[in-house]
Design a protein around this motif. Structure first.
Motif, PDB file in Angstrom:
ATOM      1  N   ARG A 281       0.821  -1.210   0.000  1.00 34.39           N
ATOM      2  CA  ARG A 281       0.000   0.000   0.000  1.00 34.39           C
ATOM      3  C   ARG A 281       0.860   1.268   0.000  1.00 34.39           C
ATOM      4  NH1 ARG A 281      -5.039  -1.843   3.998  1.00 34.39           N
ATOM      5  NH2 ARG A 281      -5.956  -3.304   2.492  1.00 34.39           N
ATOM      6  N   GLU A 282       1.946   1.238   0.737  1.00 38.85           N
ATOM      7  CA  GLU A 282       2.837   2.401   0.751  1.00 38.85           C
ATOM      8  C   GLU A 282       3.588   2.527  -0.580  1.00 38.85           C
ATOM      9  OE1 GLU A 282       5.330   1.778   4.131  1.00 38.85           O
ATOM     10  OE2 GLU A 282       3.647   1.827   5.555  1.00 38.85           O
ATOM     11  N   GLY A 283       4.093   1.407  -1.084  1.00 40.29           N
ATOM     12  CA  GLY A 283       4.845   1.428  -2.338  1.00 40.29           C
ATOM     13  C   GLY A 283       3.978   1.772  -3.530  1.00 40.29           C
ATOM     14  N   ARG A 284       2.762   1.300  -3.521  1.00 40.69           N
ATOM     15  CA  ARG A 284       1.815   1.595  -4.601  1.00 40.69           C
ATOM     16  C   ARG A 284       1.562   3.098  -4.695  1.00 40.69           C
ATOM     17  NH1 ARG A 284      -3.282  -1.833  -3.555  1.00 40.69           N
ATOM     18  NH2 ARG A 284      -3.768  -0.164  -2.092  1.00 40.69           N
ATOM     19  N   LYS A 285       1.369   3.711  -3.542  1.00 40.85           N
ATOM     20  CA  LYS A 285       1.141   5.165  -3.489  1.00 40.85           C
ATOM     21  C   LYS A 285       2.372   5.909  -4.015  1.00 40.85           C
ATOM     22  CE  LYS A 285      -0.592   8.691  -0.263  1.00 40.85           C
ATOM     23  NZ  LYS A 285       0.435   9.727  -0.319  1.00 40.85           N
ATOM     24  N   TYR A 286       3.549   5.443  -3.622  1.00 37.78           N
ATOM     25  CA  TYR A 286       4.798   6.079  -4.065  1.00 37.78           C
ATOM     26  C   TYR A 286       4.932   6.011  -5.591  1.00 37.78           C
ATOM     27  CZ  TYR A 286       9.793   6.912  -4.739  1.00 37.78           C
ATOM     28  OH  TYR A 286      10.992   7.400  -5.185  1.00 37.78           O
TER      29      TYR A 286
END
Length: 360
Positions: A281-286
Motif C-alpha cells: 500500500r505504501e509502495g503503490r502510493k509512491y
C-alpha cells in the motif's frame, strides 16, 4: 494424418500463455549480474515467504514419500478460520489457481458452450475454457477499465456458461463493484467466476456472497500476498452443491504435502501478512505519485502505467538494459501498445524503477 492433427483443433489455435521474464534469461541476454536485477514483472512478494512457511516446508521434506490428504483437509480447515466461512464452501487446489480453473472448466464446459471475458484481463481464463471446448466471447472494458454491464448482458446467449471477472483486475488493478457482481448473479443463470488473487491488497471482497448466491465461485491464491508462488497453491470459495461435484473430478492429491503445510503456516503468520500488505500500500502510493507517466489507480500489488506516446516494448527494453524487469502488456488482449504493469517492490526497488522511468 499429420502428428499435429492428433491435437484437438481448439487447442491447436490457442495462443501460448506469456509469462513475465525471468531473472536468469534477462541476465543472459543483457550480460547482467543476476544479483543486481530487479524483478517486478510477475506480481510476486519481494519480501519472500513467511519464515513459518519455510520452516513448515523443511519439516515436511522428509515425509514426501507419503501422499498428502486427498482433500487437503488440514489446509481447508485453516482457510475456514481465516475466511470465517464453512469448510463445505472451500476447496484447496493445485497447481495454483490455474488448476482450479482447469478443473472447473472440465466440470462445466461442453463443446460449443461459451464464456465471456471482459478484456483486457488475465489470459489463462481463455486457455482453460478453450482447452475444454468453449468459445470465448470478448467484451471490451470501458476506458477506465471498469466492466460494461450492458455489453456483457448483450453478449450473453443460451450457450453462455461462465462470466469471468478479475477483481482487482490484472493488469489494470481496479475492482469490480459488488453491486455490479450482484446484478450479474441475479440476471445470469450460469456461473460467475470472480478472481480475487490480489484482494488482500485492496478492499471489497465478495467471498461472503457465496452464502447468498449459488452461482458464484471466488478464486484465491497463495502466490501473491503469501509469497508462495513457487509452490503453486490456490483455493476456491464456492457453493456447497458445486464443491460436491468439483471433488469428483479434482485430480487426487493435487496439493502437495509441502504446499499444504506451507499454506497452513503462512495463514498463521499475521506479522508477515500485515508487513506485506503495508509494504504494497505504501509502495503503490509512491509509484503512483512519482512515475512520470499516467499511472492508473490500483487496489492490487502492481500499478498500470501508460507510456504513450511511447511504445511499451521500447520502454520495457530500456528498463531491461538497466536490469529492471516489468511487464509489457501487449500480450493482454485488448490492452493496446502503450501499457506496462509494474509490481510494487521494496522502497529501494521502487526508487530504482522511478528513476529508470524518468531516464526514459
Amino acid at each position: 494424418m499429420s502428428r499435429l492433427e492428433l491435437i484437438d483443433e481448439n487447442i491447436r489455435t490457442i495462443s501460448e500463455y506469456v509469462p513475465g521474464r525471468s531473472i536468469e534469461d534477462t541476465a543472459k541476454k543483457y550480460g547482467l549480474d543476476p544479483a543486481t536485477i530487479i524483478k517486478l514483472g510477475s506480481n510476486e512478494n519481494p519480501l519472500g515467504p513467511s519464515p513459518k512457511a519455510v520452516e513448515a516446508i523443511l519439516e515436511s521434506a522428509g515425509k514426501v514419500n507419503l501422499y498428502p490428504s486427498a482433500d487437503a483437509g488440514e489446509l481447508v480447515e485453516a482457510l475456514s478460520k481465516y475466511l470465517s466461512l464453512p469448510v463445505s464452501n472451500i476447496c484447496a487446489a493445485g497447481p495454483g489457481m490455474d488448476g482450479l480453473l482447469d478443473n472447473l472448466m472440465r466440470l462445466i464446459i461442453q463443446k460449443g458452450d461459451e464464456v465471456i471475458l471482459p478484456i483486457p484481463t488475465f489470459s489463462y481464463y481463455e486457455i482453460a475454457a478453450r482447452a475444454n471446448g468453449a468459445s470465448v466471447i470478448y467484451v471490451k472494458r470501458k476506458e477506465d477499465f471498469t466492466i460494461d454491464l450492458d455489453a456483457i448482458g448483450t453478449a450473453v446467449s443460451s450457450r453462455t456458461k461462465v462470466i469471468f471477472l478479475c477483481s482487482p483486475n490484472n493488469p489494470s488493478g481496479n475492482i469490480v463493484h459488488e453491486s455490479d457482481i450482484r446484478m450479474l448473479l441475479r440476471s445470469f443463470q450460469g456461473l460467475v467466476f470472480v478472481d480475487e488473487a490480489y484482494i488482500e491488497f485492496g478492499e471489497h471482497s465478495v467471498a461472503n456472497l457465496v452464502m447468498e448466491y449459488d452461482n458464484l465461485v471466488v478464486g484465491r491464491t497463495f502466490s501473491k500476498l503469501f509469497g508462495l508462488a513457487g509452490l503453486r497453491l490456490g483455493y476456491a470459495i464456492m457453493p456447497s452443491w458445486l464443491k460436491k461435484e468439483y471433488m469428483k473430478i479434482a485430480t487426487p492429491f493435487n496439493v502437495s504435502l509441502p504446499a499444504l503445510k506451507a499454506g497452513v503456516a503462512a495463514i498463521s503468520d499475521e506479522q508477515h501478512i500485515e508487513k506485506s500488505i503495508a509494504m504494497v500500500r505504501e509502495g503503490r502510493k509512491y509509484l503512483q505519485e512519482h512515475i512520470p507517466f499516467k499511472v492508473y489507480d490500483s487496489m492490487a500489488n502492481f500499478v498500470l502505467v501508460d507510456v504513450s506516446p511511447l511504445n511499451a516494448s521500447d520502454v520495457c527494453e530500456m528498463l531491461l538494459k538497466r536490469g529492471i524487469i516489468v511487464r509489457d502488456c501487449r500480450s493482454f488482449k485488448g490492452a493496446g501498445n502503450s501499457l506496462i504493469r509494474v509490481t510494487v517492490g521494496t522502497q529501494e526497488q521502487n526508487e530504482c524503477v522511478v528513476e529508470a522511468f524518468r531516464s526514459v
